[in-house]
Design a protein around this motif. Sequence first.
Motif, mmCIF file in Angstrom:
data_model
loop_
_atom_site.group_PDB
_atom_site.id
_atom_site.type_symbol
_atom_site.label_atom_id
_atom_site.label_comp_id
_atom_site.label_asym_id
_atom_site.label_seq_id
_atom_site.Cartn_x
_atom_site.Cartn_y
_atom_site.Cartn_z
ATOM 1 N N ILE A 153 4.117 14.573 10.302
ATOM 2 C CA ILE A 153 3.575 13.280 10.401
ATOM 3 C C ILE A 153 2.317 13.372 9.181
ATOM 4 C CG2 ILE A 153 2.420 11.824 11.879
ATOM 5 C CD1 ILE A 153 3.906 13.174 14.390
ATOM 6 N N ALA A 154 2.384 12.386 8.580
ATOM 7 C CA ALA A 154 1.425 12.065 7.412
ATOM 8 C C ALA A 154 0.123 11.392 8.232
ATOM 9 C CB ALA A 154 1.787 11.369 6.335
ATOM 10 N N PRO A 155 -0.977 11.567 7.490
ATOM 11 C CA PRO A 155 -2.035 10.640 8.209
ATOM 12 C C PRO A 155 -1.821 9.319 8.600
ATOM 13 C CG PRO A 155 -3.022 12.132 6.579
ATOM 14 C CD PRO A 155 -1.271 12.084 6.289
ATOM 15 N N ALA A 156 -2.486 8.723 9.706
ATOM 16 C CA ALA A 156 -2.260 7.244 9.841
ATOM 17 C C ALA A 156 -2.933 6.395 8.575
ATOM 18 C CB ALA A 156 -3.020 6.695 11.166
ATOM 19 N N GLN A 157 -2.002 5.159 8.354
ATOM 20 C CA GLN A 157 -2.881 4.210 7.355
ATOM 21 C C GLN A 157 -2.611 2.938 8.047
ATOM 22 O OE1 GLN A 157 0.215 4.742 4.189
ATOM 23 N NE2 GLN A 157 1.638 3.905 5.423
ATOM 24 N N ILE A 158 -3.345 1.890 7.233
ATOM 25 C CA ILE A 158 -3.455 0.349 7.668
ATOM 26 C C ILE A 158 -2.372 -0.042 6.549
ATOM 27 C CG2 ILE A 158 -4.728 -1.615 7.987
ATOM 28 C CD1 ILE A 158 -7.207 0.138 8.791
ATOM 29 N N SER A 159 -1.672 -0.840 7.063
ATOM 30 C CA SER A 159 -0.421 -1.572 6.178
ATOM 31 C C SER A 159 -0.348 -2.877 6.533
ATOM 32 C CB SER A 159 0.694 -0.514 6.073
ATOM 33 O OG SER A 159 1.363 -0.556 7.527
ATOM 34 N N ASN A 160 0.109 -3.462 5.611
ATOM 35 C CA ASN A 160 0.583 -5.059 5.842
ATOM 36 C C ASN A 160 2.037 -4.679 6.525
ATOM 37 O OD1 ASN A 160 -1.739 -6.015 4.964
ATOM 38 N ND2 ASN A 160 -1.092 -6.152 2.708
ATOM 39 N N ASP A 161 2.343 -5.557 7.429
ATOM 40 C CA ASP A 161 3.497 -5.776 8.192
ATOM 41 C C ASP A 161 4.214 -6.816 7.628
ATOM 42 O OD1 ASP A 161 5.706 -5.255 9.607
ATOM 43 O OD2 ASP A 161 4.933 -6.067 11.509
ATOM 44 N N HIS A 162 5.091 -6.298 6.534
ATOM 45 C CA HIS A 162 5.807 -7.349 5.550
ATOM 46 C C HIS A 162 7.192 -7.819 6.365
ATOM 47 C CE1 HIS A 162 3.515 -6.668 2.051
ATOM 48 N NE2 HIS A 162 3.498 -5.494 2.266
ATOM 49 N N HIS A 163 7.466 -7.277 7.529
ATOM 50 C CA HIS A 163 8.793 -7.544 8.170
ATOM 51 C C HIS A 163 8.656 -8.503 9.213
ATOM 52 C CE1 HIS A 163 10.461 -4.415 5.792
ATOM 53 N NE2 HIS A 163 9.387 -3.646 5.920
ATOM 54 N N GLN A 164 7.500 -8.909 9.838
ATOM 55 C CA GLN A 164 7.155 -9.476 10.832
ATOM 56 C C GLN A 164 6.207 -10.584 10.578
ATOM 57 O OE1 GLN A 164 6.307 -7.146 14.142
ATOM 58 N NE2 GLN A 164 8.132 -6.290 14.229
ATOM 59 N N GLN A 165 6.377 -11.757 10.740
ATOM 60 C CA GLN A 165 5.482 -13.052 10.749
ATOM 61 C C GLN A 165 4.376 -12.741 11.527
ATOM 62 O OE1 GLN A 165 7.107 -16.567 9.902
ATOM 63 N NE2 GLN A 165 5.370 -17.845 9.814
ATOM 64 N N SER A 166 3.083 -13.161 11.230
ATOM 65 C CA SER A 166 2.365 -13.104 12.295
ATOM 66 C C SER A 166 2.419 -14.324 13.242
ATOM 67 C CB SER A 166 0.718 -13.195 11.763
ATOM 68 O OG SER A 166 -0.201 -13.097 12.642
ATOM 69 N N ARG A 182 0.773 -18.464 5.340
ATOM 70 C CA ARG A 182 1.451 -17.309 6.282
ATOM 71 C C ARG A 182 0.559 -15.987 6.202
ATOM 72 N NH1 ARG A 182 7.401 -14.946 5.584
ATOM 73 N NH2 ARG A 182 7.947 -16.851 6.540
ATOM 74 N N GLN A 183 -0.084 -15.493 7.378
ATOM 75 C CA GLN A 183 -0.938 -14.506 7.363
ATOM 76 C C GLN A 183 -0.127 -12.996 7.535
ATOM 77 O OE1 GLN A 183 -3.615 -15.185 10.558
ATOM 78 N NE2 GLN A 183 -4.868 -16.264 9.177
ATOM 79 N N GLU A 184 -0.322 -12.149 7.006
ATOM 80 C CA GLU A 184 0.271 -10.616 7.101
ATOM 81 C C GLU A 184 -0.545 -9.949 8.007
ATOM 82 O OE1 GLU A 184 0.242 -8.934 3.424
ATOM 83 O OE2 GLU A 184 1.854 -10.179 2.451
ATOM 84 N N ALA A 185 0.341 -9.697 9.101
ATOM 85 C CA ALA A 185 -0.424 -8.851 10.269
ATOM 86 C C ALA A 185 -0.593 -7.329 9.544
ATOM 87 C CB ALA A 185 0.610 -9.010 11.338
ATOM 88 N N LYS A 186 -1.914 -6.913 9.983
ATOM 89 C CA LYS A 186 -2.187 -5.731 9.460
ATOM 90 C C LYS A 186 -2.262 -4.960 10.589
ATOM 91 C CE LYS A 186 -4.766 -6.789 5.544
ATOM 92 N NZ LYS A 186 -6.165 -6.549 4.957
ATOM 93 N N LYS A 187 -1.526 -3.502 10.530
ATOM 94 C CA LYS A 187 -1.546 -2.639 11.484
ATOM 95 C C LYS A 187 -1.738 -1.169 11.418
ATOM 96 C CE LYS A 187 3.595 -2.338 11.622
ATOM 97 N NZ LYS A 187 4.748 -2.602 12.580
ATOM 98 N N LEU A 240 2.846 12.377 -2.662
ATOM 99 C CA LEU A 240 3.384 11.327 -1.987
ATOM 100 C C LEU A 240 2.654 9.996 -2.649
ATOM 101 C CD1 LEU A 240 5.616 10.102 0.191
ATOM 102 C CD2 LEU A 240 3.965 10.070 1.817
ATOM 103 N N ILE A 241 3.018 9.549 -3.656
ATOM 104 C CA ILE A 241 2.063 8.513 -3.990
ATOM 105 C C ILE A 241 2.799 6.973 -3.748
ATOM 106 C CG2 ILE A 241 1.624 7.453 -6.413
ATOM 107 C CD1 ILE A 241 0.494 10.164 -6.078
ATOM 108 N N GLU A 242 1.993 6.208 -3.249
ATOM 109 C CA GLU A 242 2.260 4.846 -2.705
ATOM 110 C C GLU A 242 2.494 3.975 -3.950
ATOM 111 O OE1 GLU A 242 0.708 1.440 0.304
ATOM 112 O OE2 GLU A 242 -0.625 3.132 -0.044
ATOM 113 N N LYS A 243 3.493 3.147 -3.898
ATOM 114 C CA LYS A 243 3.881 2.139 -4.986
ATOM 115 C C LYS A 243 2.961 0.740 -4.811
ATOM 116 C CE LYS A 243 8.569 3.453 -5.763
ATOM 117 N NZ LYS A 243 9.892 2.656 -5.777
#
Length: 198
Positions: free
Chosen positions: A6-19, A37-42, A115-118
């Motif tokens: 398991i990699a460290p936790a991160q805050i990311s935009n949920d592009h798959h669900q609409q807020s 449209r707001q992107e939900a952060k989790k 592990l480089i994020e795009k």
Amino acid sequence: AIDFDIAPAQISNDHHQQSPNNSTIDNTFSSLSITRRQEAKKVEWPFIILRGNGTIYVLCASLNTEKPRLQGPLTMMPSQKDNYGDDSCSMLVIATYPVTIVIAENSGILHHALLIEKRFENSQLDDTNTILQNDWDLFVLENIELELGLEEDDKDISHLPLYLKKDPINEHRYFCYHDAGLHGITMGFIQQLQKFVE
């Protein structure tokens, strides 16, 4: 899959669900309303998954995720004609920034990868706001070949699994053990990487 970490936790935009909360902005000049449209952060945890053929997958999930996102196989660079480990046996995630992944092969070869994020532009998202590509790439920094201390007639090396464990005292070091012994591996590039990031 043969191993995961398991990699460290991160805050990311949920592009798959609409807020569920959409905000409406009234334009006083033209009396038009613009729905934004707001992107939900989790907070989510990337589960790094290793398959026996050396491919890496990432499963992103949070505490309230109903259907986790599975991405992969991740692109490993620089590319090689042969894969980075057709007989992979274990892996380890080192909590650096960016995350370091160690992949071990039965033959005694260790791969250190970042592990480089795009970063995606809006053009890479479709109309449902679903990411069309993997969020990460793997950049292999170095390959280490361990001396297993075995003779050809002692044991079949291809059936000698390697196990990886973090060093609880030194975050720049980990241990690799197998039936023939124990190795301590120090990753000198982590300090250079941290200085570069700072």
